[in-house]
Design an enzyme around this catalytic site. Structure first.
Site, PDB file in Angstrom:
ATOM      1  NE  ARG A 241      -4.261  -1.421   0.041  1.00  0.00           N
ATOM      2  CZ  ARG A 241      -4.397  -2.499  -0.737  1.00  0.00           C
ATOM      3  NH1 ARG A 241      -3.411  -2.848  -1.556  1.00  0.00           N
ATOM      4  NH2 ARG A 241      -5.499  -3.204  -0.712  1.00  0.00           N
ATOM      5  CD  GLU A 270      -2.988   3.274  -5.312  1.00  0.00           C
ATOM      6  OE1 GLU A 270      -2.119   2.642  -4.700  1.00  0.00           O
ATOM      7  OE2 GLU A 270      -4.017   2.756  -5.776  1.00  0.00           O
ATOM      8  CG  HIS A 288      -3.054  -0.720  -6.827  1.00  0.00           C
ATOM      9  ND1 HIS A 288      -3.485  -0.068  -5.685  1.00  0.00           N
ATOM     10  CD2 HIS A 288      -2.955  -2.022  -6.470  1.00  0.00           C
ATOM     11  CE1 HIS A 288      -3.628  -0.935  -4.702  1.00  0.00           C
ATOM     12  NE2 HIS A 288      -3.319  -2.133  -5.159  1.00  0.00           N
TER      13      HIS A 288
END
Ligand code: GLV
Length: 332
Positions: A241, A270, A288
């Site tokens: 993450r 993000e 991602h």
């Protein structure tokens, strides 16, 4: 549409492996857009729903649960669940589930691909060839760092971290790991991995690959100070993450060659990038896609559907994060 079917809101188009079983058992409403719903749109869409199947881009907190009091289950199509407030779910009597176990190898593959791409400067080479500016083989051209026989430090030795360790064996790497808890000696032997305190792992590794969940304890685990501990030739990989790394500190470290390179699949805010990140050449940036294979995304959607269907069939959802809720489930 049958009145007595449970009503499910699916917050984005998901693979058929999940959608079809849901459609057979439930009355499914799917978010029609490519973009994620805003917080207000999500709340509006969840009103009157019995279940929510959501993605990691949706933040499910006490506010959403209070605004959608008919919800009984939130099935996250992701293994990481930092987007879910599990305590709020438990307090509201809502089961929350994730998708563990099916994406480990796919994500470990991607971590290794990023490691190799960053170490051997693959995107820079690709950009050079495409630009038309490549004027032929050069002995000093795009020199990178050897992966084989390198020292790999794995931060977070769960299923994905172990998958990366397994892959590293093929490259005859020397693997060490750090985790909040040291694993039993037979597991260390199985993966050929040596435990190191965090600071030592940073100082000794040629490659540092991060595989911890995002929690208050792991937020900015890799900060300016940690980056300074690393070798100037080191390569940092993150497929976990984004907020585990202080992204602005990383931009500075890459610019000033405090470390040699990085490979990132995840970002602190993000889909926004820290200022300057896209301009440094020694970082490989992916959108991602750690678990993004056809097969794995299908399995993730299928698990989310199985969780929802299990609940409405009176069973415990197989990957419930707060199964204790079942004892006090909201009445239908
Ligand atoms: C993807 O990042 C996941 O947590 O499944």
């Amino acid at each position: 549409m049958t009145a007595d079917k449970p009503r499910v809101f699916v917050s984005r188009k998901i693979p058929d492996a999940g959608l079809e079983p849901l459609r057979r058992r439930c009355d499914v409403t799917m978010w029609p857009h490519e973009r994620p719903p805003t917080a207000d749109e999500l709340i509006a869409a969840c009103r009157g729903m019995d279940a929510l199947v959501c993605l990691l881009t949706e933040k499910i907190d006490a506010g959403v649960l209070a605004a959608a009091p008919t919800l009984k289950i939130v099935a996250n199509v992701a293994v990481g669940f930092d987007n879910l407030d599990i305590d709020a779910g438990t307090a509201a009597g809502v089961i929350m589930t994730n998708t563990p176990g099916v994406l480990d190898d796919t994500t470990a593959d991607l971590a290794f691909a990023l490691l190799m791409a960053a170490a051997r400067r693959l995107p820079e080479g690709d950009r050079l060839v495409r630009s038309g500016r490549w004027d032929g083989w050069g002995i000093m051209q795009l020199l990178g760092h050897d992966v084989h026989h390198g020292r790999l430090g794995i931060v977070g030795f769960g299923r994905i971290g172990r998958g990366v360790a397994r892959r590293a064996r093929g490259f005859e790497m020397k693997v060490s790991y750090h985790d909040a808890q040291r694993v039993p000696a037979d597991v260390e032997r199985e993966f050929g991995a040596t435990y190191l305190p965090f600071e030592e792992l940073l100082a000794e590794s040629d490659f540092v690959s991060v595989h911890v969940p995002l929690t208050p304890e792991t937020h900015h685990l890799i900060d300016r100070r940690a980056l300074k501990r690393m070798k100037p030739t080191a390569v940092l990989i993150n497929t976990s993450r984004g907020p585990v790394i202080d992204e602005s500190a990383l931009v500075d470290a890459l610019r000033e060659r405090v470390i040699a390179a990085a490979g990132l699949d995840v970002y602190e805010h993000e889909p926004k990038l820290a200022a300057g990140l896209a301009d440094v050449p020694n970082v490989v940036l992916l959108p991602h896609i750690g678990s993004a294979s056809f097969a794995t995304r299908g399995k993730m959607a299928q698990i989310a559907a199985e969780n929802v269907i299990a609940l409405f069939d009176g069973k415990t959802p197989p990957t419930a994060l707060n199964p204790q809720v079942l004892a006090s489930q909201r009445p239908s």
